[in-house]
Each structure stands twice: as C-alpha cells, then as structure tokens.
Write a protein that holds these residues in place. Structure first.
Motif, PDB file in Angstrom:
ATOM      1  N   PHE A 174       0.839  -1.210   0.000  1.00  0.00           N
ATOM      2  CA  PHE A 174       0.000   0.000   0.000  1.00  0.00           C
ATOM      3  C   PHE A 174       0.871   1.256   0.000  1.00  0.00           C
ATOM      4  CE2 PHE A 174      -4.073  -1.924   2.046  1.00  0.00           C
ATOM      5  CZ  PHE A 174      -4.264  -2.692   0.902  1.00  0.00           C
ATOM      6  N   LYS A 175       1.962   1.210   0.757  1.00  0.00           N
ATOM      7  CA  LYS A 175       2.875   2.359   0.790  1.00  0.00           C
ATOM      8  C   LYS A 175       3.483   2.588  -0.587  1.00  0.00           C
ATOM      9  CE  LYS A 175       7.124   4.132   2.704  1.00  0.00           C
ATOM     10  NZ  LYS A 175       8.396   3.741   2.178  1.00  0.00           N
ATOM     11  N   GLU A 176       3.961   1.522  -1.205  1.00  0.00           N
ATOM     12  CA  GLU A 176       4.565   1.625  -2.535  1.00  0.00           C
ATOM     13  C   GLU A 176       3.566   2.164  -3.556  1.00  0.00           C
ATOM     14  OE1 GLU A 176       6.214  -2.165  -3.673  1.00  0.00           O
ATOM     15  OE2 GLU A 176       7.330  -2.304  -1.783  1.00  0.00           O
ATOM     16  N   MET A 177       2.317   1.754  -3.442  1.00  0.00           N
ATOM     17  CA  MET A 177       1.277   2.168  -4.388  1.00  0.00           C
ATOM     18  C   MET A 177       0.597   3.475  -3.964  1.00  0.00           C
ATOM     19  SD  MET A 177       1.716  -0.121  -6.594  1.00  0.00           S
ATOM     20  CE  MET A 177       0.426   0.309  -7.717  1.00  0.00           C
ATOM     21  N   THR A 178       1.020   4.042  -2.853  1.00  0.00           N
ATOM     22  CA  THR A 178       0.451   5.273  -2.266  1.00  0.00           C
ATOM     23  C   THR A 178      -1.078   5.219  -2.177  1.00  0.00           C
ATOM     24  OG1 THR A 178       0.454   6.496  -4.374  1.00  0.00           O
ATOM     25  CG2 THR A 178       2.410   6.726  -2.961  1.00  0.00           C
ATOM     26  N   VAL A 179      -1.578   4.144  -1.588  1.00  0.00           N
ATOM     27  CA  VAL A 179      -3.020   3.993  -1.379  1.00  0.00           C
ATOM     28  C   VAL A 179      -3.460   5.016  -0.326  1.00  0.00           C
ATOM     29  CG1 VAL A 179      -4.838   2.440  -0.548  1.00  0.00           C
ATOM     30  CG2 VAL A 179      -3.000   1.556  -1.989  1.00  0.00           C
ATOM     31  N   SER A 180      -4.491   5.765  -0.631  1.00  0.00           N
ATOM     32  CA  SER A 180      -4.992   6.762   0.320  1.00  0.00           C
ATOM     33  C   SER A 180      -6.024   6.121   1.243  1.00  0.00           C
ATOM     34  CB  SER A 180      -5.626   7.936  -0.428  1.00  0.00           C
ATOM     35  OG  SER A 180      -6.888   7.565  -0.935  1.00  0.00           O
ATOM     36  N   PRO A 181      -6.265   6.738   2.401  1.00  0.00           N
ATOM     37  CA  PRO A 181      -7.280   6.192   3.312  1.00  0.00           C
ATOM     38  C   PRO A 181      -8.657   6.108   2.652  1.00  0.00           C
ATOM     39  CG  PRO A 181      -6.102   8.011   4.343  1.00  0.00           C
ATOM     40  CD  PRO A 181      -5.620   7.916   2.939  1.00  0.00           C
ATOM     41  N   VAL A 182      -8.938   7.023   1.758  1.00  0.00           N
ATOM     42  CA  VAL A 182     -10.232   7.070   1.082  1.00  0.00           C
ATOM     43  C   VAL A 182     -10.470   5.810   0.246  1.00  0.00           C
ATOM     44  CG1 VAL A 182     -11.587   8.347  -0.634  1.00  0.00           C
ATOM     45  CG2 VAL A 182     -10.193   9.587   1.021  1.00  0.00           C
ATOM     46  N   HIS A 183      -9.404   5.208  -0.270  1.00  0.00           N
ATOM     47  CA  HIS A 183      -9.534   4.040  -1.138  1.00  0.00           C
ATOM     48  C   HIS A 183      -9.245   2.714  -0.441  1.00  0.00           C
ATOM     49  CE1 HIS A 183      -8.892   7.373  -4.037  1.00  0.00           C
ATOM     50  NE2 HIS A 183      -9.959   6.801  -4.547  1.00  0.00           N
ATOM     51  N   LEU A 184      -8.973   2.743   0.854  1.00  0.00           N
ATOM     52  CA  LEU A 184      -8.630   1.519   1.579  1.00  0.00           C
ATOM     53  C   LEU A 184      -9.704   0.447   1.449  1.00  0.00           C
ATOM     54  CD1 LEU A 184      -6.812  -0.132   3.465  1.00  0.00           C
ATOM     55  CD2 LEU A 184      -7.918   1.019   5.388  1.00  0.00           C
ATOM     56  N   TYR A 185     -10.970   0.798   1.676  1.00  0.00           N
ATOM     57  CA  TYR A 185     -12.038  -0.204   1.627  1.00  0.00           C
ATOM     58  C   TYR A 185     -12.197  -0.805   0.237  1.00  0.00           C
ATOM     59  CZ  TYR A 185     -13.402   1.163   6.317  1.00  0.00           C
ATOM     60  OH  TYR A 185     -13.408   1.422   7.662  1.00  0.00           O
ATOM     61  N   GLU A 186     -12.062   0.016  -0.795  1.00  0.00           N
ATOM     62  CA  GLU A 186     -12.173  -0.491  -2.161  1.00  0.00           C
ATOM     63  C   GLU A 186     -11.084  -1.520  -2.453  1.00  0.00           C
ATOM     64  OE1 GLU A 186     -12.257   2.584  -5.173  1.00  0.00           O
ATOM     65  OE2 GLU A 186     -13.160   3.941  -3.710  1.00  0.00           O
ATOM     66  N   VAL A 187      -9.851  -1.210  -2.069  1.00  0.00           N
ATOM     67  CA  VAL A 187      -8.722  -2.100  -2.332  1.00  0.00           C
ATOM     68  C   VAL A 187      -8.858  -3.387  -1.524  1.00  0.00           C
ATOM     69  CG1 VAL A 187      -6.217  -2.349  -2.192  1.00  0.00           C
ATOM     70  CG2 VAL A 187      -7.211  -0.173  -2.923  1.00  0.00           C
ATOM     71  N   ILE A 188      -9.194  -3.267  -0.252  1.00  0.00           N
ATOM     72  CA  ILE A 188      -9.355  -4.451   0.609  1.00  0.00           C
ATOM     73  C   ILE A 188     -10.505  -5.315   0.119  1.00  0.00           C
ATOM     74  CG2 ILE A 188     -10.104  -5.192   2.907  1.00  0.00           C
ATOM     75  CD1 ILE A 188      -7.175  -4.522   2.840  1.00  0.00           C
ATOM     76  N   ASP A 189     -11.586  -4.699  -0.331  1.00  0.00           N
ATOM     77  CA  ASP A 189     -12.738  -5.450  -0.819  1.00  0.00           C
ATOM     78  C   ASP A 189     -12.346  -6.355  -1.986  1.00  0.00           C
ATOM     79  OD1 ASP A 189     -15.512  -6.121  -0.756  1.00  0.00           O
ATOM     80  OD2 ASP A 189     -15.800  -4.872  -2.543  1.00  0.00           O
ATOM     81  N   ASP A 190     -11.483  -5.866  -2.852  1.00  0.00           N
ATOM     82  CA  ASP A 190     -11.022  -6.666  -3.987  1.00  0.00           C
ATOM     83  C   ASP A 190     -10.132  -7.824  -3.555  1.00  0.00           C
ATOM     84  OD1 ASP A 190     -12.398  -5.017  -5.699  1.00  0.00           O
ATOM     85  OD2 ASP A 190     -10.642  -3.821  -6.266  1.00  0.00           O
TER      86      ASP A 190
END
Length: 121
Positions: free
Chosen positions: A85-101
């Motif tokens: 997530f750090k490498e991909m610079t995932v923002s807190p706003v997108h955390l649920y979307e990424v985890i859901d996948d």
C-alpha cells in the motif's frame, strides 16, 4: 475495539505546495472464531492508514483516517500488504475499495488457523 500498533511505514510527498504524510500502520487485535466444535481466539492483524495534509511545514489542513482491523491472523501477510500500500500510495479514502477486492484471498486464513487450534483437555 482495542487494537495496538505492531509496525508502521511512512510515505511523504509534496503536492501543490502541500506536504502529504501518510502512515501505513499494521495493527493487532483479537478475534473469536469457531473451529467446528469450539470458540477459538486468534490474533487478528489489520491496517490503518492515516494521512496528514500540511500547508507548508507545520499547519495541518486535514487529517483523514481509515482502518480495517480484521484482515488476516498472519502478521507477515498483512505487513507485506501495508508495504505494498505504501509503494502504491493507497490513500485512506480508497482503503475499503482495495481491501474489498482482496478479501477472498485473506478471509480464509481465519478458517485455516482455527482448524490448527485444538483445546487441551
């Protein structure tokens, strides 16, 4: 719910005269699952992403925080995920979307770990 910080990765970047500091934190809690016959308590690791947006060097404009507490009972898997997530610079706003996948790849870890736990009589 109680959880504690286990590890943390920090990303800093500058964008439109603002400094953005993002903390990717692996947190640990405990979860109860059934192994078919009895309730078993397992460690549970999750991720918290906290983003601070600063105007200049010290003036905080905004703080955004999201967390998913129960991802896997395996620290190594969640720690690698936090690094990714750090490498991909995932923002807190997108955390649920990424985890859901990714949910299906991680949720079965609890069933596997519960089957390994046996209560001594």
């Amino acid at each position: 719910m109680y959880y504690r910080k286990v590890s943390e990765y920090i990303s800093t970047r500058e964008e439109a005269r603002r400094n953005i500091i993002t903390h990717y934190t692996v947190v640990m809690s405990e979860i109860s699952v059934f192994n078919g016959k009895e309730e078993v308590k397992l460690p549970s690791y999750g991720i918290k992403i906290l983003q601070e947006i600063l105007d200049g060097e010290k003036d905080k404009i905004e703080i955004i925080e999201e967390k998913v507490i129960n991802i896997s009972p395996y620290f190594e898997k969640v720690d690698k995920l936090a690094q990714f997530f750090k490498e991909m610079t995932v923002s807190p706003v997108h955390l649920y979307e990424v985890i859901d996948d990714m949910c299906e790849d991680y949720i079965s870890d609890y069933d596997r770990q519960a089957k390994l736990c046996k209560v001594a009589i």
